[in-house]
Design a protein around this motif. Structure first.
Motif, PDB file in Angstrom:
ATOM      1  N   ALA A   1     -10.868  58.993  -6.677  1.00  0.00           N
ATOM      2  CA  ALA A   1     -10.161  57.888  -7.329  1.00  0.00           C
ATOM      3  C   ALA A   1      -8.755  58.330  -7.735  1.00  0.00           C
ATOM      4  N   GLN A   2      -8.639  59.555  -8.217  1.00  0.00           N
ATOM      5  CA  GLN A   2      -7.320  60.088  -8.543  1.00  0.00           C
ATOM      6  C   GLN A   2      -6.459  60.220  -7.285  1.00  0.00           C
ATOM      7  N   THR A   3      -7.069  60.663  -6.179  1.00  0.00           N
ATOM      8  CA  THR A   3      -6.345  60.783  -4.914  1.00  0.00           C
ATOM      9  C   THR A   3      -5.823  59.426  -4.457  1.00  0.00           C
ATOM     10  N   ASP A   4      -6.625  58.382  -4.632  1.00  0.00           N
ATOM     11  CA  ASP A   4      -6.196  57.024  -4.289  1.00  0.00           C
ATOM     12  C   ASP A   4      -4.931  56.652  -5.065  1.00  0.00           C
ATOM     13  N   GLU A   5      -4.923  56.902  -6.362  1.00  0.00           N
ATOM     14  CA  GLU A   5      -3.745  56.593  -7.173  1.00  0.00           C
ATOM     15  C   GLU A   5      -2.557  57.460  -6.754  1.00  0.00           C
ATOM     16  N   PHE A   6      -2.821  58.741  -6.532  1.00  0.00           N
ATOM     17  CA  PHE A   6      -1.760  59.665  -6.130  1.00  0.00           C
ATOM     18  C   PHE A   6      -1.075  59.198  -4.850  1.00  0.00           C
ATOM     19  N   LEU A   7      -1.868  58.884  -3.817  1.00  0.00           N
ATOM     20  CA  LEU A   7      -1.284  58.501  -2.534  1.00  0.00           C
ATOM     21  C   LEU A   7      -0.614  57.130  -2.606  1.00  0.00           C
ATOM     22  N   THR A   8      -1.108  56.251  -3.446  1.00  0.00           N
ATOM     23  CA  THR A   8      -0.435  54.957  -3.632  1.00  0.00           C
ATOM     24  C   THR A   8       0.980  55.179  -4.156  1.00  0.00           C
ATOM     25  N   ILE A   9       1.125  56.018  -5.172  1.00  0.00           N
ATOM     26  CA  ILE A   9       2.446  56.296  -5.743  1.00  0.00           C
ATOM     27  C   ILE A   9       3.296  57.082  -4.754  1.00  0.00           C
ATOM     28  N   TRP A  10       2.734  58.119  -4.167  1.00  0.00           N
ATOM     29  CA  TRP A  10       3.461  58.996  -3.237  1.00  0.00           C
ATOM     30  C   TRP A  10       4.032  58.205  -2.066  1.00  0.00           C
ATOM     31  N   ARG A  11       3.225  57.331  -1.492  1.00  0.00           N
ATOM     32  CA  ARG A  11       3.687  56.542  -0.347  1.00  0.00           C
ATOM     33  C   ARG A  11       4.778  55.562  -0.751  1.00  0.00           C
ATOM     34  N   ARG A  12       4.649  54.963  -1.928  1.00  0.00           N
ATOM     35  CA  ARG A  12       5.687  54.037  -2.389  1.00  0.00           C
ATOM     36  C   ARG A  12       7.018  54.753  -2.569  1.00  0.00           C
ATOM     37  N   ILE A  13       6.989  55.923  -3.189  1.00  0.00           N
ATOM     38  CA  ILE A  13       8.231  56.655  -3.443  1.00  0.00           C
ATOM     39  C   ILE A  13       8.927  56.995  -2.129  1.00  0.00           C
TER      40      ILE A  13
ATOM     41  N   PRO B   1       9.566  50.235  -4.965  1.00  0.00           N
ATOM     42  CA  PRO B   1       9.387  50.494  -6.400  1.00  0.00           C
ATOM     43  C   PRO B   1       8.047  51.186  -6.637  1.00  0.00           C
ATOM     44  N   ALA B   2       8.078  52.274  -7.378  1.00  0.00           N
ATOM     45  CA  ALA B   2       6.860  53.066  -7.574  1.00  0.00           C
ATOM     46  C   ALA B   2       6.130  52.711  -8.850  1.00  0.00           C
ATOM     47  N   ASP B   3       6.498  51.606  -9.487  1.00  0.00           N
ATOM     48  CA  ASP B   3       5.866  51.249 -10.757  1.00  0.00           C
ATOM     49  C   ASP B   3       4.355  51.142 -10.585  1.00  0.00           C
ATOM     50  N   PHE B   4       3.646  51.966 -11.330  1.00  0.00           N
ATOM     51  CA  PHE B   4       2.197  52.013 -11.189  1.00  0.00           C
ATOM     52  C   PHE B   4       1.606  52.557 -12.483  1.00  0.00           C
ATOM     53  N   GLU B   5       0.553  51.922 -12.937  1.00  0.00           N
ATOM     54  CA  GLU B   5      -0.156  52.400 -14.125  1.00  0.00           C
ATOM     55  C   GLU B   5      -1.641  52.415 -13.787  1.00  0.00           C
ATOM     56  N   GLY B   6      -2.191  53.619 -13.615  1.00  0.00           N
ATOM     57  CA  GLY B   6      -3.587  53.733 -13.240  1.00  0.00           C
ATOM     58  C   GLY B   6      -4.413  54.440 -14.288  1.00  0.00           C
ATOM     59  N   LYS B   7      -5.642  54.720 -13.963  1.00  0.00           N
ATOM     60  CA  LYS B   7      -6.526  55.411 -14.899  1.00  0.00           C
ATOM     61  C   LYS B   7      -6.150  56.872 -15.044  1.00  0.00           C
ATOM     62  N   TYR B   8      -5.674  57.472 -13.936  1.00  0.00           N
ATOM     63  CA  TYR B   8      -5.385  58.901 -13.934  1.00  0.00           C
ATOM     64  C   TYR B   8      -3.893  59.217 -13.860  1.00  0.00           C
ATOM     65  N   LEU B   9      -3.132  58.355 -13.209  1.00  0.00           N
ATOM     66  CA  LEU B   9      -1.721  58.640 -12.954  1.00  0.00           C
ATOM     67  C   LEU B   9      -0.872  57.405 -13.224  1.00  0.00           C
ATOM     68  N   SER B  10       0.400  57.655 -13.498  1.00  0.00           N
ATOM     69  CA  SER B  10       1.339  56.550 -13.673  1.00  0.00           C
ATOM     70  C   SER B  10       2.704  56.987 -13.167  1.00  0.00           C
ATOM     71  N   ALA B  11       3.521  56.022 -12.797  1.00  0.00           N
ATOM     72  CA  ALA B  11       4.903  56.284 -12.367  1.00  0.00           C
ATOM     73  C   ALA B  11       5.714  55.027 -12.612  1.00  0.00           C
ATOM     74  N   HIS B  12       6.898  55.204 -13.196  1.00  0.00           N
ATOM     75  CA  HIS B  12       7.742  54.050 -13.504  1.00  0.00           C
ATOM     76  C   HIS B  12       9.202  54.412 -13.243  1.00  0.00           C
ATOM     77  N   GLY B  13       9.849  53.561 -12.440  1.00  0.00           N
ATOM     78  CA  GLY B  13      11.260  53.755 -12.155  1.00  0.00           C
ATOM     79  C   GLY B  13      11.567  54.960 -11.301  1.00  0.00           C
ATOM     80  N   THR B  14      10.581  55.443 -10.559  1.00  0.00           N
ATOM     81  CA  THR B  14      10.775  56.638  -9.741  1.00  0.00           C
ATOM     82  C   THR B  14      11.283  56.244  -8.362  1.00  0.00           C
ATOM     83  N   ASP B  15      12.360  56.913  -7.928  1.00  0.00           N
ATOM     84  CA  ASP B  15      12.819  56.736  -6.551  1.00  0.00           C
ATOM     85  C   ASP B  15      13.192  58.107  -6.006  1.00  0.00           C
TER      86      ASP B  15
END
Length: 383
Positions: A133-145, A150-164
């Motif tokens: 589940a953490q890997t799912d969140e990680f790859l969602t953010i990683w691929r967006r960046i 926009p990498a805005d994401f708030e998950g159970k394990y990871l978050s990212a906001h305003g990252t480019d």
């Protein structure tokens, strides 16, 4: 000649190697000089790329790749990426930089993790399914960046906001993602995120069933995926020579070593793929031939890829074609010691598979000018 195209990769033993398993006799440490010899040999011989593993017993895959990229010409580097050991934004910058330095020769092998000691060393206390589940969140953010979204994401394990990312990768939208996982959670990650699915060398019919599961899950996500096989190769001019070499490889393996290793693989490791490897032979020396030319000797004491194709060039090529028939497009191979076995495989097996063994030119040329595509917003004083 095979009817389908095939890519053949090699393995870089960043933990060291030697002619035997289960002993330090004639062990070769993973010095940079030795790793350079293997990488440059693979490059000259015509292997498509090399896999760099991860773990507490390995030299760091990212740093080794960065050191070897300028010393090779065409070789691709399949670098281990462990989501639980860093942030998606940090690994996005690492991936983009390495891709730019290499001129687009970087691939990422996503390793969610199975060895409890390695996981504990990285401070990862999550359970098996939680790690995926953490890997799912990680790859969602990683691929967006890396895709410039926009990498805005708030998950159970990871978050990212305003990252480019200011320095984009050469390969768009990002360097290809490879991944291996035999559990339902692992297959779900593959279907949703990755470009190529890897499996260790199971018997053809058993692997075909798993590939079918991955294909169905990927289609349900509206995606397509490629397939690769991670396996050892022991190729000699005759069958007798090949099987004698296989016997020599485990000639120092004791029953105590087997019992200790199998206890870890079966009772401590949480990897479904590892348990599938161990189930092929159940730690028994009399059950190591698990298919035509398919030998499970390495898996007695070696974690991960535990099988080898053993035989003369014609028979090993025929077995590889059987894997191609069920959808395998890439073989990531290895052999002990890796330097000498790279030559054996290239000289004996490449001609049977219709693969070119042309040497890479000595001169290095960069396909992509470093700095191309850098957004104007990047300040000259940025550090």
């Amino acid at each position: 000649m095979p009817s389908k195209p095939l890519d053949l990769y090699w393995y870089l033993p960043t933990h060291g190697d030697g002619p035997y398993l289960g002993t330090d006799e004639r062990h070769r440490p993973a010095t940079f000089g030795y790793l350079k010899e293997i990488a440059q040999a693979a490059d000259r011989l015509g292997f498509k790329g090399v896999l760099l593993p991860t773990g507490t017993r390995c030299e760091d895959a990212w740093i080794v790749a960065a050191g070897l990229i300028p010393l090779t010409e065409r070789l691709k580097f399949l670098v281990a990426l462990r989501p639980g050991s860093g942030t998606p934004a940090l690994f996005a910058r690492h991936a983009a930089t390495l891709d730019r330095i290499s001129g687009g020769r970087v691939l990422l092998n996503v390793v969610t993790g199975a060895d409890p000691a390695d996981l504990a060393g990285d401070g990862n206390k999550l359970s098996h399914d939680e790690r995926y589940a953490q890997t799912d969140e990680f790859l969602t953010i990683w691929r967006r960046i890396l895709s410039g979204e926009p990498a805005d994401f708030e998950g159970k394990y990871l978050s990212a906001h305003g990252t480019d990312i200011s320095f984009p990768p050469v390969q768009q939208p990002h360097p290809p993602l490879w991944f291996g996982g035999s559990s339902d959670a692992g297959i779900a990650i593959a279907a949703k995120h990755v470009d190529a699915y890897l499996s260790w060398g199971e018997p053809v019919d058993q692997l075909a069933e798993k590939i079918d599961r991955v294909k169905k899950a990927t289609v349900a996500q509206g995606r397509t995926i490629r397939f690769g096989l991670r396996i050892h190769l022991i190729v000699r001019e005759t069958e007798d020579e090949a099987w004698a070499a296989a016997d020599r490889l485990i000639s120092h393996v004791t029953d105590d070593l087997i019992a200790e290793a199998q206890n870890g693989f079966v009772h401590i490791s949480e990897s479904v793929g590892q348990k599938r490897m161990s189930a092929l032979h159940q730690g028994r020396r009399d059950r190591l031939v698990v298919g035509p030319n398919l030998w499970a000797g390495p898996g007695l004491v070696r974690g991960g890829a535990g099988t080898a194709l053993v035989g003369n060039p014609d028979n090993v090529a025929a077995r590889i074609r059987e894997y191609q028939d069920i959808g395998i497009e890439t073989i990531i191979a290895s052999g002990y010691p890796h330097l000498e076995e790279a030559f054996n495989v290239a000289e004996l097996l490449f001609p049977k598979l219709g693969l070119s063994g042309e040497a890479a030119p000595v001169e290095r040329s960069w396909d992509v000018e470093f700095g191309r595509g850098v957004p104007s917003k990047v300040a000259a004083s940025a550090s």
